[in-house]
Design a protein around this motif. Structure first.
Motif, short mmCIF file in Angstrom:
data_model
loop_
_atom_site.label_atom_id
_atom_site.label_comp_id
_atom_site.label_asym_id
_atom_site.label_seq_id
_atom_site.Cartn_x
_atom_site.Cartn_y
_atom_site.Cartn_z
N GLY A 255 0.82 -1.21 0.00
CA GLY A 255 0.00 0.00 0.00
C GLY A 255 0.86 1.26 0.00
O GLY A 255 0.49 2.28 -0.58
N SER A 256 2.02 1.16 0.66
CA SER A 256 2.87 2.36 0.74
C SER A 256 3.50 2.70 -0.61
O SER A 256 3.99 3.81 -0.80
CB SER A 256 3.96 2.16 1.80
N PHE A 257 3.50 1.76 -1.54
CA PHE A 257 4.04 2.05 -2.88
C PHE A 257 2.95 2.55 -3.83
O PHE A 257 3.18 2.68 -5.02
CB PHE A 257 4.67 0.80 -3.50
N LEU A 258 1.76 2.76 -3.29
CA LEU A 258 0.60 3.06 -4.13
C LEU A 258 0.58 4.51 -4.58
O LEU A 258 0.96 5.41 -3.84
CB LEU A 258 -0.63 2.78 -3.27
N ASP A 259 0.11 4.76 -5.83
CA ASP A 259 -0.01 6.15 -6.28
C ASP A 259 -1.32 6.76 -5.75
O ASP A 259 -2.08 6.10 -5.04
CB ASP A 259 0.05 6.23 -7.81
N ASP A 260 -1.60 8.01 -6.12
CA ASP A 260 -2.74 8.68 -5.52
C ASP A 260 -4.08 8.38 -6.18
O ASP A 260 -5.12 8.67 -5.62
CB ASP A 260 -2.53 10.20 -5.55
N GLU A 261 -4.04 7.85 -7.40
CA GLU A 261 -5.31 7.72 -8.11
C GLU A 261 -6.00 6.37 -7.95
O GLU A 261 -7.17 6.23 -8.26
CB GLU A 261 -5.12 7.96 -9.62
N THR A 262 -5.25 5.37 -7.52
CA THR A 262 -5.83 4.03 -7.50
C THR A 262 -6.97 3.91 -6.48
O THR A 262 -6.83 4.31 -5.33
CB THR A 262 -4.72 3.01 -7.17
N CYS A 263 -8.07 3.33 -6.93
CA CYS A 263 -9.24 3.16 -6.06
C CYS A 263 -9.01 1.99 -5.11
O CYS A 263 -8.90 0.83 -5.53
CB CYS A 263 -10.48 2.92 -6.91
N ILE A 264 -8.91 2.30 -3.83
CA ILE A 264 -8.59 1.25 -2.86
C ILE A 264 -9.74 0.25 -2.73
O ILE A 264 -9.52 -0.96 -2.73
CB ILE A 264 -8.27 1.89 -1.48
N VAL A 265 -10.96 0.75 -2.66
CA VAL A 265 -12.10 -0.14 -2.41
C VAL A 265 -12.26 -1.17 -3.53
O VAL A 265 -12.30 -2.38 -3.29
CB VAL A 265 -13.40 0.67 -2.25
N LYS A 266 -12.30 -0.66 -4.74
CA LYS A 266 -12.55 -1.56 -5.87
C LYS A 266 -11.43 -2.60 -6.01
O LYS A 266 -11.67 -3.79 -6.17
CB LYS A 266 -12.67 -0.74 -7.15
N ASN A 267 -10.20 -2.12 -5.89
CA ASN A 267 -9.08 -3.05 -6.08
C ASN A 267 -9.00 -4.09 -4.98
O ASN A 267 -8.61 -5.22 -5.22
CB ASN A 267 -7.78 -2.27 -6.22
N THR A 268 -9.37 -3.69 -3.77
CA THR A 268 -9.37 -4.68 -2.70
C THR A 268 -10.35 -5.81 -3.01
O THR A 268 -10.05 -6.99 -2.81
CB THR A 268 -9.76 -4.03 -1.36
N TRP A 269 -11.52 -5.44 -3.53
CA TRP A 269 -12.49 -6.47 -3.88
C TRP A 269 -11.97 -7.37 -5.00
O TRP A 269 -12.12 -8.59 -4.95
CB TRP A 269 -13.83 -5.85 -4.29
N ILE A 270 -11.33 -6.77 -5.98
CA ILE A 270 -10.78 -7.59 -7.07
C ILE A 270 -9.77 -8.58 -6.52
O ILE A 270 -9.80 -9.78 -6.82
CB ILE A 270 -10.11 -6.70 -8.14
#
Ligand code: TRP
Length: 503
Positions: A255-270
């Protein structure tokens, strides 16, 4: 401090996290735990735990990493300085898991080699126990060390060299490697499922897998020899966390390598659903093969093979034997299994070495080499004939106790101290999909209460049994708790060590 690596692109993040989640947990651990804890009933508990605990916590870990821009120890230290040890503790548990995980990978490497000649013949169980492990054969003393298995050791060395090669350049390579290690294996998996379910007699195995005995889910006062509901639920919830790699600091680091635009909720479900689907689909292959074996041996499905970590090394060869071109599929399958496993293993190496880097200013390479060397050393106990026995015990303690403690602590720290509502707003700011107060309730109340209850019960039962049955039980107990204490002390020491940050 140097700027953090950011994932090359969004797909790379999702793939790397899926890569970490999908691994031996799905195709090796899930089937044998499911078999051990009642088949269908376990499957139901697993799905319930996935949705109500696994996915919310996965979201929490990504958000925590993104919010603090730190790997686990730094992330907890940002919430409260006194909590840094907790992050180290989580990564420490992950490291111990990684050390036996790589031992299982070494089995896969060996089976890759055996595939060339189908060395397991028509009795894979006998082959596994005698030839691969050379178990002592004395059921009274399953822990007696046994001989050193050189071929497993070579497998271990090879495994760690591959892991090291994968993490050599940090997130940039990780993002690329996972394309191969995640997408490739799925095709073969489907083939194995088709073969597994069409084997003669498969139906019995499949019906054990998909027909729950509902009463098992609430049988809280089991008769002797029966599986209690608390045990079943604890097995399910820890399998969910193990499989999602939640509770090891890994997803915090990712998560700490994540950029600002990625949707956390949707990607967690995927990520969560992709992981669960792999386990559940893979289960059809294994249970089909179990049914086939029960049919061939004329025994009930619950007595086909000794359950435990060796199970899948019996069932997969069984499936391979039934395929056309078995050599080819054997080779492909064990390559695939190793590929699936490798990105899970290197996610932990990344998590641990980025923690060390964040705190002590090590370079990438120093940290990775140090972690890999330590991994080989900690893997040595599993290279003996009795290795799988100890592996089972360590697995039990790390997942049932250690992992529950970490998840419980995470819920309390982020849920109450941070607190949850603030984290929820943070997640919602960064996501197209939104989460509501129900998320807070699960993190603050439901998950901790459930874990406390089950963990309390587990500890109570263990202590009870140990008194009634000295010998093996108490040895295991001392070993398991000793190991957890050791990780605890090591994490306190690491958290007190003075940071040495290069700016
Ligand atoms: N999620 C991984 C899998 O399903 C297993 C895993 C969990 C793991 N925690 C780990 C592997 C820590 C190595 C280190 O296979």
């Amino acid at each position: 401090m140097a700027e953090r690596d950011i994932w090359g692109n969004r797909t790379a993040f999702v793939l790397a996290s899926i890569g970490s989640a999908i691994g031996l947990g799905n195709l090796w651990r899930f089937p044998y735990v499911c078999y051990e804890f009642g088949g269908g009933a376990f499957l139901v508990a697993y799905i319930v735990c996935l949705v109500s605990a696994g996915i919310p916590l996965l979201m929490l870990e990504f958000a925590l990493g993104k919010q603090t821009a730190q790997a686990a120890p730094g992330a907890f230290a940002k919430i409260d300085k006194r909590l840094e040890w907790f992050g180290w503790f989580a990564v420490g548990i992950g490291f111990v898991i990684c050390s036996y995980y790589s031992a299982i990978m070494s089995y896969c490497v060996n089976y890759f080699y055996y595939s060339f000649t189908l060395a397991w013949g028509d009795d894979p169980a006998e082959f596994f126990n005698r030839h691969v492990l050379d178990k002592t054969g004395d059921p009274e003393q399953p822990w007696a060390l046994g001989s050193f298995r050189w071929q497993l050791f070579f497998g271990l060395l090879l495994t760690w060299s591959l892991i090291l090669a994968c993490v050599w350049k940090g997130t940039k390579t990780v993002g690329k490697v996972v394309w191969v290690t995640v997408l490739g294996p799925w095709a073969l998996l489907i083939l194995f499922v088709i073969r597994g379910v069409t084997l003669e007699g498969a139906a019995d195995g499949l019906s054990y897998y998909v027909t729950p005995r509902w009463s098992m889910l609430w049988n809280f006062s089991p008769a002797p020899g029966e599986i209690g509901a608390h045990e079943l639920w604890l097995a399910a919830i820890s399998q969910v966390f193990f499989s999602l790699t939640v509770g090891f600091g890994v997803m915090i680091a990712y998560g700490s390598f994540l950029d600002d635009e990625t949707c956390i909720v949707k990607n967690t479900w995927i990520i969560g659903l992709g992981d669960a689907l792999t386990a559940i689909v893979g289960g059809f292959a294994v249970f089909g093969a179990l049914g086939h074996k029960a049919h061939a041996d004329g025994v009930p499905i619950t007595e086909v093979v000794e359950s435990g970590p060796g199970l899948t090394f019996v069932t997969y060869p069984e499936i391979i034997n039934g395929l056309p071109l078995p050599h080819l599929f054997g080779i492909l399958f064990f390559v695939m299994l190793s590929l699936l496993a490798i990105d899970s293993a290197f996610s932990l190496v990344e998590a641990l070495s980025s923690s060390v880097r964040d705190k002590f200013g090590f370079t990438h390479r120093q940290a990775n080499v140090a972690v890999s060397l330590a991994g080989v050393i900690f893997g040595l106990p599993y290279m003996f004939g009795s290795g799988i026995h100890w592996l089972d015990i360590v697995d039990h303690f790390m997942n049932f106790c250690g992992l529950s403690i970490v998840v419980l602590g995470t819920c309390l720290i982020v849920g109450w101290h941070f607190p949850a509502s603030r984290m929820r707003h943070f997640i919602n700011q960064r996501s197209d999909g939104k989460i509501d107060i129900w998320w807070d309730i699960r993190i603050q109340l439901i998950v901790p209460a459930a874990i406390l209850y089950m963990l309390g019960f587990e500890v109570y039962v263990r202590l009870e049994n140990a008194y009634g049955d000295f010998g093996l039980r108490s040895q295991e107990l001392v070993f398991g708790w000793g190991m957890l204490l050791l990780i605890f002390f090591a994490s306190v020491v690491l958290s007190l060590a003075r940071p040495n940050l290069r700016s």
